[in-house]
Design a protein around this motif. Structure first.
Motif, PDB file in Angstrom:
ATOM      1  N   PRO A 189      15.228 -31.841 -11.826  1.00  0.00           N
ATOM      2  CA  PRO A 189      15.215 -31.073 -10.570  1.00  0.00           C
ATOM      3  C   PRO A 189      16.518 -30.325 -10.366  1.00  0.00           C
ATOM      4  O   PRO A 189      17.595 -30.827 -10.672  1.00  0.00           O
ATOM      5  N   SER A 190      16.410 -29.119  -9.844  1.00  0.00           N
ATOM      6  CA  SER A 190      17.597 -28.324  -9.521  1.00  0.00           C
ATOM      7  C   SER A 190      18.098 -28.708  -8.132  1.00  0.00           C
ATOM      8  O   SER A 190      17.431 -29.422  -7.381  1.00  0.00           O
ATOM      9  N   LYS A 191      19.269 -28.211  -7.776  1.00  0.00           N
ATOM     10  CA  LYS A 191      19.793 -28.448  -6.426  1.00  0.00           C
ATOM     11  C   LYS A 191      18.837 -27.870  -5.394  1.00  0.00           C
ATOM     12  O   LYS A 191      18.599 -28.474  -4.342  1.00  0.00           O
ATOM     13  N   ALA A 192      18.269 -26.690  -5.692  1.00  0.00           N
ATOM     14  CA  ALA A 192      17.319 -26.076  -4.766  1.00  0.00           C
ATOM     15  C   ALA A 192      16.080 -26.949  -4.602  1.00  0.00           C
ATOM     16  O   ALA A 192      15.543 -27.066  -3.492  1.00  0.00           O
ATOM     17  N   ASP A 193      15.611 -27.579  -5.690  1.00  0.00           N
ATOM     18  CA  ASP A 193      14.468 -28.488  -5.604  1.00  0.00           C
ATOM     19  C   ASP A 193      14.768 -29.656  -4.668  1.00  0.00           C
ATOM     20  O   ASP A 193      13.935 -30.050  -3.848  1.00  0.00           O
ATOM     21  N   ILE A 194      15.957 -30.209  -4.808  1.00  0.00           N
ATOM     22  CA  ILE A 194      16.354 -31.359  -3.978  1.00  0.00           C
ATOM     23  C   ILE A 194      16.481 -30.937  -2.519  1.00  0.00           C
ATOM     24  O   ILE A 194      16.001 -31.634  -1.609  1.00  0.00           O
ATOM     25  N   ASP A 195      17.087 -29.775  -2.282  1.00  0.00           N
ATOM     26  CA  ASP A 195      17.295 -29.299  -0.907  1.00  0.00           C
ATOM     27  C   ASP A 195      15.966 -29.055  -0.200  1.00  0.00           C
ATOM     28  O   ASP A 195      15.778 -29.472   0.950  1.00  0.00           O
ATOM     29  N   ILE A 196      15.034 -28.382  -0.878  1.00  0.00           N
ATOM     30  CA  ILE A 196      13.759 -28.078  -0.219  1.00  0.00           C
ATOM     31  C   ILE A 196      12.953 -29.353   0.005  1.00  0.00           C
ATOM     32  O   ILE A 196      12.244 -29.488   1.008  1.00  0.00           O
ATOM     33  N   THR A 197      13.080 -30.312  -0.885  1.00  0.00           N
ATOM     34  CA  THR A 197      12.386 -31.599  -0.710  1.00  0.00           C
ATOM     35  C   THR A 197      12.851 -32.273   0.568  1.00  0.00           C
ATOM     36  O   THR A 197      12.029 -32.762   1.365  1.00  0.00           O
ATOM     37  N   ARG A 198      14.140 -32.292   0.775  1.00  0.00           N
ATOM     38  CA  ARG A 198      14.683 -32.942   1.976  1.00  0.00           C
ATOM     39  C   ARG A 198      14.338 -32.154   3.239  1.00  0.00           C
ATOM     40  O   ARG A 198      14.084 -32.748   4.299  1.00  0.00           O
ATOM     41  N   GLN A 199      14.283 -30.830   3.139  1.00  0.00           N
ATOM     42  CA  GLN A 199      13.885 -30.027   4.290  1.00  0.00           C
ATOM     43  C   GLN A 199      12.448 -30.306   4.693  1.00  0.00           C
ATOM     44  O   GLN A 199      12.136 -30.464   5.882  1.00  0.00           O
ATOM     45  N   VAL A 200      11.565 -30.376   3.709  1.00  0.00           N
ATOM     46  CA  VAL A 200      10.149 -30.634   3.994  1.00  0.00           C
ATOM     47  C   VAL A 200       9.971 -32.037   4.563  1.00  0.00           C
ATOM     48  O   VAL A 200       9.246 -32.238   5.542  1.00  0.00           O
ATOM     49  N   ALA A 201      10.644 -33.027   3.981  1.00  0.00           N
ATOM     50  CA  ALA A 201      10.546 -34.399   4.478  1.00  0.00           C
ATOM     51  C   ALA A 201      11.013 -34.489   5.922  1.00  0.00           C
ATOM     52  O   ALA A 201      10.370 -35.154   6.755  1.00  0.00           O
ATOM     53  N   SER A 202      12.115 -33.818   6.237  1.00  0.00           N
ATOM     54  CA  SER A 202      12.656 -33.849   7.600  1.00  0.00           C
ATOM     55  C   SER A 202      11.726 -33.166   8.595  1.00  0.00           C
ATOM     56  O   SER A 202      11.605 -33.605   9.739  1.00  0.00           O
ATOM     57  N   ALA A 203      11.057 -32.092   8.166  1.00  0.00           N
ATOM     58  CA  ALA A 203      10.150 -31.372   9.056  1.00  0.00           C
ATOM     59  C   ALA A 203       8.857 -32.156   9.309  1.00  0.00           C
ATOM     60  O   ALA A 203       8.286 -32.088  10.402  1.00  0.00           O
ATOM     61  N   LEU A 204       8.406 -32.903   8.312  1.00  0.00           N
ATOM     62  CA  LEU A 204       7.148 -33.647   8.446  1.00  0.00           C
ATOM     63  C   LEU A 204       7.310 -34.968   9.198  1.00  0.00           C
ATOM     64  O   LEU A 204       6.396 -35.410   9.901  1.00  0.00           O
ATOM     65  N   LYS A 205       8.466 -35.587   9.056  1.00  0.00           N
ATOM     66  CA  LYS A 205       8.659 -36.938   9.596  1.00  0.00           C
ATOM     67  C   LYS A 205       8.384 -37.047  11.089  1.00  0.00           C
ATOM     68  O   LYS A 205       7.683 -37.978  11.519  1.00  0.00           O
ATOM     69  N   PRO A 206       8.898 -36.139  11.946  1.00  0.00           N
ATOM     70  CA  PRO A 206       8.630 -36.271  13.387  1.00  0.00           C
ATOM     71  C   PRO A 206       7.153 -36.152  13.743  1.00  0.00           C
ATOM     72  O   PRO A 206       6.730 -36.579  14.822  1.00  0.00           O
ATOM     73  N   LEU A 207       6.363 -35.584  12.842  1.00  0.00           N
ATOM     74  CA  LEU A 207       4.932 -35.407  13.079  1.00  0.00           C
ATOM     75  C   LEU A 207       4.115 -36.576  12.549  1.00  0.00           C
ATOM     76  O   LEU A 207       2.889 -36.575  12.637  1.00  0.00           O
ATOM     77  N   GLY A 208       4.808 -37.569  11.995  1.00  0.00           N
ATOM     78  CA  GLY A 208       4.120 -38.735  11.451  1.00  0.00           C
ATOM     79  C   GLY A 208       3.442 -38.474  10.116  1.00  0.00           C
ATOM     80  O   GLY A 208       2.522 -39.198   9.730  1.00  0.00           O
ATOM     81  N   ILE A 209       3.895 -37.456   9.411  1.00  0.00           N
ATOM     82  CA  ILE A 209       3.331 -37.112   8.099  1.00  0.00           C
ATOM     83  C   ILE A 209       4.359 -37.445   7.031  1.00  0.00           C
ATOM     84  O   ILE A 209       5.512 -37.010   7.106  1.00  0.00           O
ATOM     85  N   ALA A 210       3.964 -38.232   6.059  1.00  0.00           N
ATOM     86  CA  ALA A 210       4.905 -38.680   5.031  1.00  0.00           C
ATOM     87  C   ALA A 210       4.937 -37.702   3.856  1.00  0.00           C
ATOM     88  O   ALA A 210       3.916 -37.124   3.486  1.00  0.00           O
ATOM     89  N   LEU A 211       6.117 -37.506   3.295  1.00  0.00           N
ATOM     90  CA  LEU A 211       6.242 -36.827   2.020  1.00  0.00           C
ATOM     91  C   LEU A 211       6.362 -37.919   0.962  1.00  0.00           C
ATOM     92  O   LEU A 211       7.419 -38.529   0.801  1.00  0.00           O
ATOM     93  N   HIS A 212       5.272 -38.186   0.275  1.00  0.00           N
ATOM     94  CA  HIS A 212       5.274 -39.287  -0.689  1.00  0.00           C
ATOM     95  C   HIS A 212       6.164 -38.999  -1.891  1.00  0.00           C
ATOM     96  O   HIS A 212       6.841 -39.893  -2.402  1.00  0.00           O
TER      97      HIS A 212
END
Length: 231
Positions: A189-212
């Motif tokens: 994974p690139s740095k961009a891959d890691i960054d977008i993964t964490r952005q998506v996880a953070s956006a989904l978490k308050p909605l009760g949706i998990a990023l597996h």
């Protein structure tokens, strides 16, 4: 009574009959990759010796998966590969993907992880451009939707966090899995891959949706960002 010499056509028919017998008795494992391709192509172009064509396809595209994933226009550049033989290869690939996807969809994804990886590898590992897909899961972690989100270039494809969130809410997803491929063959994974993964996880978490997970597929293997402790 004089014997009639065997012709090249007779030899070809006998060879194909022997391949067919081995296939029936031992299954696909009884044939080498070039022999499977050879027999498949013989169904499309029965009047030609297809062994040289099969071997040339494997030389050009690396392995059986590379052949199956090759673009029709690239397959057509190989000598004696006409529309019918190209269509035969793409149809065989389509059947294989349908079977793998059915296996993936039939049981909870997290308890059937290898089947998911097999499906993703067959569908994505050999793509020449980056493709991003999102797998949407229900509360039992069964696959409810598998969507290609974007296609990009040889080294990047856009990922829109807002669009992932919007679609997850629209489908009522309980969890999602991100997947993209690296045409370079390196699944790191690139740095961009890691960054977008964490952005998506953070956006989904308050909605009760998990990023597996976020899985990077490549010819050289795959990487799970969760397994790497990056989620």
């Amino acid at each position: 009574m004089t014997s009639v010499p065997a012709t090249a056509a007779d030899d070809a028919l006998g060879h194909r009959a022997r391949l067919r017998e081995r296939l029936f008795i031992g299954g696909a494992e009884a044939l080498q990759d070039y022999e499977l391709l050879e027999y498949l192509l013989a169904l499309a172009i029965p009047r030609r010796d297809t062994k040289p064509v099969a071997k040339e396809l494997l030389r050009e595209f690396g392995d059986l998966s590379g052949v199956m994933n090759a673009a029709p226009e690239d397959l057509a550049r190989i000598k004696f590969m006409g529309e019918t033989s190209v269509a035969a290869i793409k149809a065989a690939h389509g059947v294989a993907l349908r079977l793998l996807k059915t296996e993936t969809s039939s049981r909870p994804v997290l308890g059937n992880w290898q089947a998911l990886l097999d499906y993703l590898r067959a569908d994505m590992a050999h793509h020449q451009i980056e493709r991003v897909r999102v797998l949407h899961l229900d509360t039992r972690n069964k696959l409810v939707r598998d969507e290609v989100m974007n296609e990009g270039t040889v080294d990047e494809a856009p990922v829109y966090t807002r669009e992932i969130v919007r679609r997850a809410l629209q489908l009522g997803s309980a969890a999602v899995i991100l997947v993209h491929n690296h045409p370079s063959g390196d699944a790191s994974p690139s740095k961009a891959d890691i960054d977008i993964t964490r952005q998506v996880a953070s956006a989904l978490k308050p909605l009760g949706i998990a990023l597996h997970d976020h899985i990077v597929m490549a010819r050289g293997g795959h990487t799970s960002l969760r397994a790497q402790g990056l989620i």
